[in-house]
Design a protein around this motif. Structure first.
Motif, PDB file in Angstrom:
ATOM      1  N   GLY A 281       0.811  -1.215   0.000  1.00  0.00           N
ATOM      2  CA  GLY A 281       0.000   0.000   0.000  1.00  0.00           C
ATOM      3  C   GLY A 281       0.841   1.260   0.000  1.00  0.00           C
ATOM      4  N   GLU A 282       1.968   1.232   0.693  1.00  0.00           N
ATOM      5  CA  GLU A 282       2.873   2.373   0.697  1.00  0.00           C
ATOM      6  C   GLU A 282       3.284   2.752  -0.722  1.00  0.00           C
ATOM      7  N   LYS A 283       3.621   1.770  -1.545  1.00  0.00           N
ATOM      8  CA  LYS A 283       4.061   2.046  -2.922  1.00  0.00           C
ATOM      9  C   LYS A 283       2.895   2.543  -3.771  1.00  0.00           C
ATOM     10  N   LYS A 284       1.723   1.959  -3.582  1.00  0.00           N
ATOM     11  CA  LYS A 284       0.567   2.383  -4.360  1.00  0.00           C
ATOM     12  C   LYS A 284       0.196   3.841  -4.075  1.00  0.00           C
ATOM     13  N   LEU A 285       0.407   4.270  -2.853  1.00  0.00           N
ATOM     14  CA  LEU A 285       0.101   5.650  -2.491  1.00  0.00           C
ATOM     15  C   LEU A 285       1.200   6.611  -2.930  1.00  0.00           C
ATOM     16  N   GLU A 286       2.442   6.194  -2.803  1.00  0.00           N
ATOM     17  CA  GLU A 286       3.562   7.102  -3.028  1.00  0.00           C
ATOM     18  C   GLU A 286       3.903   7.277  -4.506  1.00  0.00           C
ATOM     19  N   TRP A 287       3.681   6.268  -5.314  1.00  0.00           N
ATOM     20  CA  TRP A 287       4.148   6.311  -6.701  1.00  0.00           C
ATOM     21  C   TRP A 287       3.087   6.806  -7.675  1.00  0.00           C
ATOM     22  N   THR A 288       2.038   7.446  -7.168  1.00  0.00           N
ATOM     23  CA  THR A 288       0.976   7.981  -8.010  1.00  0.00           C
ATOM     24  C   THR A 288       0.835   9.473  -7.754  1.00  0.00           C
ATOM     25  N   ASP A 289       0.171  10.175  -8.669  1.00  0.00           N
ATOM     26  CA  ASP A 289      -0.007  11.616  -8.479  1.00  0.00           C
ATOM     27  C   ASP A 289      -1.179  11.917  -7.567  1.00  0.00           C
ATOM     28  N   GLU A 290      -2.102  10.979  -7.440  1.00  0.00           N
ATOM     29  CA  GLU A 290      -3.186  11.095  -6.470  1.00  0.00           C
ATOM     30  C   GLU A 290      -3.530   9.700  -5.983  1.00  0.00           C
ATOM     31  N   ASP A 291      -4.042   9.603  -4.772  1.00  0.00           N
ATOM     32  CA  ASP A 291      -4.278   8.283  -4.186  1.00  0.00           C
ATOM     33  C   ASP A 291      -5.251   7.468  -5.033  1.00  0.00           C
ATOM     34  N   PRO A 292      -4.875   6.244  -5.376  1.00  0.00           N
ATOM     35  CA  PRO A 292      -5.830   5.358  -6.055  1.00  0.00           C
ATOM     36  C   PRO A 292      -6.975   5.023  -5.107  1.00  0.00           C
ATOM     37  N   PRO A 293      -8.103   4.579  -5.641  1.00  0.00           N
ATOM     38  CA  PRO A 293      -9.199   4.146  -4.765  1.00  0.00           C
ATOM     39  C   PRO A 293      -8.718   3.028  -3.842  1.00  0.00           C
ATOM     40  N   LEU A 294      -9.121   3.094  -2.585  1.00  0.00           N
ATOM     41  CA  LEU A 294      -8.722   2.058  -1.628  1.00  0.00           C
ATOM     42  C   LEU A 294      -9.159   0.684  -2.103  1.00  0.00           C
TER      43      LEU A 294
END
Length: 398
Positions: A281-294
């Motif tokens: 989850g850390e990578k999914k949040l950090e490597w995007t320009d906005e948070d993906p849907p949970l």
């Protein structure tokens, strides 16, 4: 869906229909483990400074609650099964038999172009399902201009595990993907697309097999030091170097851990769904320009956990890594991208590249032109590392 499932008559593989299914017993065990998993105490690093040091405790508390009480894996399983879904045994370059699972949209057109999409890490076939939906909405089987193949890479998800008695590498995984495309009857030629690990798979295929006619990437490795010697950098290149510096200074520890201690890390993450959610989850949040849907994050992590994928997915980290160089900028870039800064053959085959603004290292067009025969380029003013699911709405300029 049935018409999209019509396998080309030239296929030589024994192709079996596949249905994704996790037993009720395993799902119940997963839920119980998640329920009993404690969340660590509140400390300065996870409460007072946002995501400076990783995910926040509040985010994990919320994610656990949603995962436990609202998330329905069967719904996601049904979506995976809504596409033509297959398995086929292929041989890789080591002689191993890999049972590859793949989604597909087969065309009825005689001139349809075979196109393979390769996922990265920590990603899966799930990240291409939106693309498959768009193609189904736009084209009937009689009109579809492509045969679209979306495989789980060797070791990932529903594809079989890797041999226990020998090492495995990206080049071997790529050879299995080539065997799949050949066995599906695409010996006259095929195209590939990938980001992250999928970009390395794509590059190997286009460099080593005549049948692979071209590639499109959304992750671009830097040129070799020789190519950059005496080269004055423009604003985009300076930005790429700055992003590389930021990433290696603050976020690169995961790569070193996965590459040097994959045994320990794999055993730890496989023992707890909450630990796996924290790591991925850390990578999914950090490597995007906005948070993906949970929901999308939980979908991917659940697939990794229920298919025991995480330990099997670290082989690419052992294979990648930079060599020493006198130029600290290239040293950093070689570490972050996994590209060893040596002179690689220029790719003469046609290549396309989509640059998303907040990619980890947003390699500019000038770098891509030093590496490959760039015939198509799109620069997007949004998006990040996970282009297929999260960044499809990003605007771009050719």
């Amino acid at each position: 869906m049935a018409d999209y499932a019509r396998v080309p008559t030239a296929a030589t593989l024994s192709i079996r229909p596949f249905k994704a299914y996790i037993s009720d017993e395993k799902l119940e065990e997963f839920k119980k483990l998640l329920e009993l998993s404690p969340i660590g105490p509140a400390v300065y690093e996870n409460t007072s400074v946002g995501r400076t040091y990783g995910i926040t405790r509040d985010w994990l508390v919320h994610a656990k609650d949603v995962w436990l009480n609202d998330f329905d894996w069967r719904k996601h399983e049904d979506r995976i099964n809504s596409y033509p879904n297959f398995k086929a045994e292929v041989k890789d370059s080591q002689g191993n038999t890999i049972d590859v699972q793949f989604l597909a949209l087969f065309s009825e057109r005689a001139d349809a172009v075979p196109l393979a999409f390769f996922h990265g890490w920590p990603s899966s076939i799930c990240e291409f399902m939106d693309i498959l939906d768009l193609l189904k909405q736009r084209y009937s089987p009689a009109e579809l201009p492509y045969h679209v193949i979306v495989p789980s890479l060797p070791g990932y998800a529903y594809s079989s595990g890797l041999p226990l008695d020998k090492d495995y590498g990206i080049d071997v995984a790529a050879s299995a993907m080539h065997s799949l495309m050949m066995g599906l009857g695409f010996g006259s030629g095929y195209l590939v697309q990938g980001g992250d690990l999928g970009s390395f798979i794509s590059r190997i295929l286009v460099m080593t097999h005549d049948e692979c006619k071209g590639m499109h990437l959304n992750t671009m490795v830097p040129p070799s030091p020789d190519d950059l010697e005496g080269h004055s950098t423009d604003k985009q290149e300076e930005r790429a170097l700055q992003k590389a510096n930021e990433f290696t200074d603050t976020s690169f520890g995961f790569f070193l851990e996965q590459g040097t201690r994959p045994s320990t890390l794999g055993l730890v993450l496989s023992s707890s769904p909450l630990a796996l959610l924290s790591w991925v989850g850390e990578k999914k949040l950090e490597w995007t320009d906005e948070d993906p849907p949970l929901e999308k994050i939980l979908e991917g992590v659940t697939l990794y956990y229920l298919t025991d994928t995480i330990s099997r997915s670290f082989y690419h980290n052992r294979a990648l890594g930079g060599r020493a160089t006198d130029d600290p900028r290239i040293a950093r870039l070689s570490v972050i991208t996994g590209f060893q800064p040596m002179k690689l053959p220029f790719i003469e085959k046609p290549c396309g590249y989509s640059l998303f603004l907040n990619e980890i290292v947003p390699g500019p067009k000038s770098w891509a032109m030093k590496i490959c025969n760039l015939i198509s380029f799109n620069q997007h003013d949004g998006g990040g590392h996970f282009a297929p699911p999260a960044d499809g709405k990003a605007k771009g300029t050719a």
